[in-house]
Write an enzyme that holds these catalytic residues in place. Structure first.
Site, PDB file in Angstrom:
ATOM      1  N   LYS A  49      27.905  26.700  55.532  1.00  0.00           N
ATOM      2  CA  LYS A  49      27.710  28.154  55.512  1.00  0.00           C
ATOM      3  C   LYS A  49      26.339  28.520  56.054  1.00  0.00           C
ATOM      4  O   LYS A  49      25.358  27.812  55.782  1.00  0.00           O
ATOM      5  CB  LYS A  49      27.848  28.675  54.073  1.00  0.00           C
ATOM      6  CG  LYS A  49      27.802  30.198  53.945  1.00  0.00           C
ATOM      7  CD  LYS A  49      28.032  30.626  52.503  1.00  0.00           C
ATOM      8  CE  LYS A  49      26.789  30.475  51.655  1.00  0.00           C
ATOM      9  NZ  LYS A  49      27.011  30.894  50.246  1.00  0.00           N
ATOM     10  N   LYS A  72      23.647  32.111  56.924  1.00  0.00           N
ATOM     11  CA  LYS A  72      23.361  33.511  56.615  1.00  0.00           C
ATOM     12  C   LYS A  72      23.514  34.376  57.870  1.00  0.00           C
ATOM     13  O   LYS A  72      23.064  33.988  58.955  1.00  0.00           O
ATOM     14  CB  LYS A  72      21.933  33.660  56.088  1.00  0.00           C
ATOM     15  CG  LYS A  72      21.627  32.841  54.839  1.00  0.00           C
ATOM     16  CD  LYS A  72      22.323  33.385  53.612  1.00  0.00           C
ATOM     17  CE  LYS A  72      21.788  32.725  52.344  1.00  0.00           C
ATOM     18  NZ  LYS A  72      22.467  33.258  51.128  1.00  0.00           N
ATOM     19  N   ASP A  94      27.584  34.267  55.093  1.00  0.00           N
ATOM     20  CA  ASP A  94      27.153  35.063  53.941  1.00  0.00           C
ATOM     21  C   ASP A  94      26.257  36.186  54.449  1.00  0.00           C
ATOM     22  O   ASP A  94      25.188  35.925  54.999  1.00  0.00           O
ATOM     23  CB  ASP A  94      26.395  34.171  52.961  1.00  0.00           C
ATOM     24  CG  ASP A  94      25.929  34.907  51.708  1.00  0.00           C
ATOM     25  OD1 ASP A  94      26.218  36.114  51.575  1.00  0.00           O
ATOM     26  OD2 ASP A  94      25.288  34.262  50.856  1.00  0.00           O
ATOM     27  N   ASN A 113      25.130  38.672  52.419  1.00  0.00           N
ATOM     28  CA  ASN A 113      24.292  39.169  51.319  1.00  0.00           C
ATOM     29  C   ASN A 113      24.293  40.684  51.225  1.00  0.00           C
ATOM     30  O   ASN A 113      23.261  41.312  50.961  1.00  0.00           O
ATOM     31  CB  ASN A 113      22.872  38.631  51.433  1.00  0.00           C
ATOM     32  CG  ASN A 113      22.783  37.158  51.095  1.00  0.00           C
ATOM     33  OD1 ASN A 113      22.757  36.309  51.989  1.00  0.00           O
ATOM     34  ND2 ASN A 113      22.773  36.824  49.816  1.00  0.00           N
ATOM     35  N   GLU A 146      31.251  35.962  52.807  1.00  0.00           N
ATOM     36  CA  GLU A 146      30.654  36.235  51.497  1.00  0.00           C
ATOM     37  C   GLU A 146      29.838  37.520  51.527  1.00  0.00           C
ATOM     38  O   GLU A 146      29.031  37.728  52.430  1.00  0.00           O
ATOM     39  CB  GLU A 146      29.764  35.052  51.113  1.00  0.00           C
ATOM     40  CG  GLU A 146      29.159  35.120  49.730  1.00  0.00           C
ATOM     41  CD  GLU A 146      28.392  33.860  49.393  1.00  0.00           C
ATOM     42  OE1 GLU A 146      27.413  33.953  48.619  1.00  0.00           O
ATOM     43  OE2 GLU A 146      28.765  32.773  49.902  1.00  0.00           O
ATOM     44  N   GLU A 159      28.197  36.274  42.656  1.00  0.00           N
ATOM     45  CA  GLU A 159      27.002  35.530  42.259  1.00  0.00           C
ATOM     46  C   GLU A 159      26.069  36.327  41.358  1.00  0.00           C
ATOM     47  O   GLU A 159      25.243  35.739  40.659  1.00  0.00           O
ATOM     48  CB  GLU A 159      26.239  35.066  43.499  1.00  0.00           C
ATOM     49  CG  GLU A 159      25.644  36.195  44.335  1.00  0.00           C
ATOM     50  CD  GLU A 159      25.080  35.698  45.648  1.00  0.00           C
ATOM     51  OE1 GLU A 159      23.848  35.762  45.808  1.00  0.00           O
ATOM     52  OE2 GLU A 159      25.858  35.241  46.502  1.00  0.00           O
ATOM     53  N   ASP A 191      27.881  31.879  38.877  1.00  0.00           N
ATOM     54  CA  ASP A 191      26.611  31.152  38.792  1.00  0.00           C
ATOM     55  C   ASP A 191      26.277  30.905  37.324  1.00  0.00           C
ATOM     56  O   ASP A 191      25.929  31.835  36.590  1.00  0.00           O
ATOM     57  CB  ASP A 191      25.501  31.976  39.462  1.00  0.00           C
ATOM     58  CG  ASP A 191      24.194  31.208  39.572  1.00  0.00           C
ATOM     59  OD1 ASP A 191      23.952  30.306  38.763  1.00  0.00           O
ATOM     60  OD2 ASP A 191      23.399  31.534  40.482  1.00  0.00           O
ATOM     61  N   HIS A 207      27.926  29.080  42.579  1.00  0.00           N
ATOM     62  CA  HIS A 207      26.836  29.634  43.384  1.00  0.00           C
ATOM     63  C   HIS A 207      25.542  28.906  43.066  1.00  0.00           C
ATOM     64  O   HIS A 207      25.070  28.891  41.927  1.00  0.00           O
ATOM     65  CB  HIS A 207      26.670  31.126  43.088  1.00  0.00           C
ATOM     66  CG  HIS A 207      25.450  31.729  43.712  1.00  0.00           C
ATOM     67  ND1 HIS A 207      24.275  31.945  43.012  1.00  0.00           N
ATOM     68  CD2 HIS A 207      25.203  32.129  44.978  1.00  0.00           C
ATOM     69  CE1 HIS A 207      23.373  32.471  43.818  1.00  0.00           C
ATOM     70  NE2 HIS A 207      23.914  32.595  45.014  1.00  0.00           N
TER      71      HIS A 207
END
Length: 363
Positions: free
Chosen positions: A160, A162, A194, A196, A220, A246, A269, A296
């Site tokens: 994965k 970012k 991901d 975020n 994600e 997460e 998490d 996570h």
């Protein structure tokens, strides 16, 4: 088997390079460790968060568990959760509860001279992992080296990176980096991203269609995890799995996310949600709705519990936390081949290298 007051320590470790995701940047990571003792046995738990988590552990939770039975973890967990009613559970309190709960489970397993995974009951002895890093601050050469190390060096068949750089304002670079990643790992390895929470709803859909052409199967937090309607909209529009969770600090958070139909796989998490105790409950809740769970970060805090649930998809082998946990503990797991086997030793199998990491201690 009465508990002594927990010992708490806080460590701040510089990253090995500048790091950022779509919505945040950092150059250090802080780890808060709780150690609980009864007789000759000590259990160790930890979380990642501000040093204030350590203060909360010392002032609020330490006196609460002192003198109580080391074996009655559900009672201890319930007492900790009740005690933070006025402080608020999400955030600092949740991280503190999590660290202490993980330590209590480690201690109980050590008292019974069992691996924690055996105490919980093993569904599988090997748990799949995916390599996680690929920060937006990495240049392409750095990104390629990291991905190549996981896939071709260690044989981890899923990775994965970012995206969502600068709050979604650099989509061409996002997609260029994903193309680079696909070229490095080849056509067979699974590729995840991901964001975020960096994108807007429709922007995430547009990006998601482009990602599909590159074989991305895991998107994600395409939008904020607080935007359950947006997550559901993106999930319905894309073929890849949409994931989040997460930032769950209690069971009702996960219940709301599941009820909204917001995710295809629930992230949990244990260093935030309430430790091993609440992790197992969240996994059961997800299973009752036909969902798998992915852990996570903090892989060594999750490994035993991940082996004990039937609906685990995989664990996140997160670069920052793997690096720190390898530095701080003897007994770190080996992900070569794409799985870890958390059934050796007693407790969670880790021993803190107190003297070796003293230079990072800040409290």
């Amino acid at each position: 088997m009465r508990l002594h007051r927990p010992a708490v320590s806080v460590y701040t470790v510089p990253t090995d390079a500048p790091e950022a995701d779509g919505t945040f940047a950092w150059d250090t990571t802080t780890m808060v460790i709780a150690e609980v003792t009864t007789g000759e046995a000590t259990g160790t738990g930890w979380t990642y968060g501000p040093a204030a988590v350590g203060d909360f552990l010392i002032e609020q939770l330490g006196p609460l568990v002192e003198g109580r039975s080391a074996l009655d973890i559900p009672a201890l967990h319930d007492a900790m959760c009740r005690s933070v009613r006025n402080a608020g559970r999400p955030g600092i309190a949740g991280c503190a509860i999590s660290a202490l709960d993980i330590a209590l489970w480690d201690l109980k397993a050590r008292l019974l001279e069992l691996p924690l995974a055996r105490l919980l009951g093993v569904v599988r002895e090997r748990v799949p992992v995916y390599g996680s890093g690929g920060f937006t601050t990495y240049h392409d050469t750095h990104l390629a080296a990291q991905l190549n190390g996981w896939v071709h060096g260690q044989g981890i068949p899923r990775v994965k990176l970012k995206i969502g750089e600068s709050w979604g304002r650099a989509v061409p670079r996002d997609l260029s980096r994903v193309r680079t990643a696909r070229e490095v790992i080849g056509p067979d390895a699974e590729l995840y991203v991901d964001a975020n929470g960096a994108y807007t709803r429709k922007q995430a859909v547009r990006v998601g269609h482009a990602l599909a052409e590159l074989g991305v199967g895991w998107f994600e937090e395409p939008v904020s995890s607080d935007d359950l309607t947006g997550l559901r909209l993106v999930r319905d529009a894309l073929v890849c799995d949409v994931t989040a969770g997460e930032y769950g600090y209690d069971l009702p958070y996960f219940a709301r996310m599941i009820a909204a139909g917001a995710v295809d796989c629930l992230q949990v998490d244990a260093t935030r949600c309430g430790g091993v105790t609440e992790f197992l409950r969240a996994a059961a809740l997800a299973q009752s709705h036909g969902l798998e769970v992915s852990t996570h970060c903090a892989p060594h805090a999750h490994a035993a519990a991940a082996a004990a649930i039937p609906n685990i998809r995989h664990m996140e082998w997160f670069h920052d936390h793997v690096r720190i946990e390898d530095m701080f503990f003897d007994g770190a797991l080996d992900p070569t081949g794409g799985t870890v086997r958390p059934v050796a030793g007693v407790g969670h199998g880790l021993t803190l290298r107190t003297d070796e990491v003293e230079e990072y201690r800040v409290a």
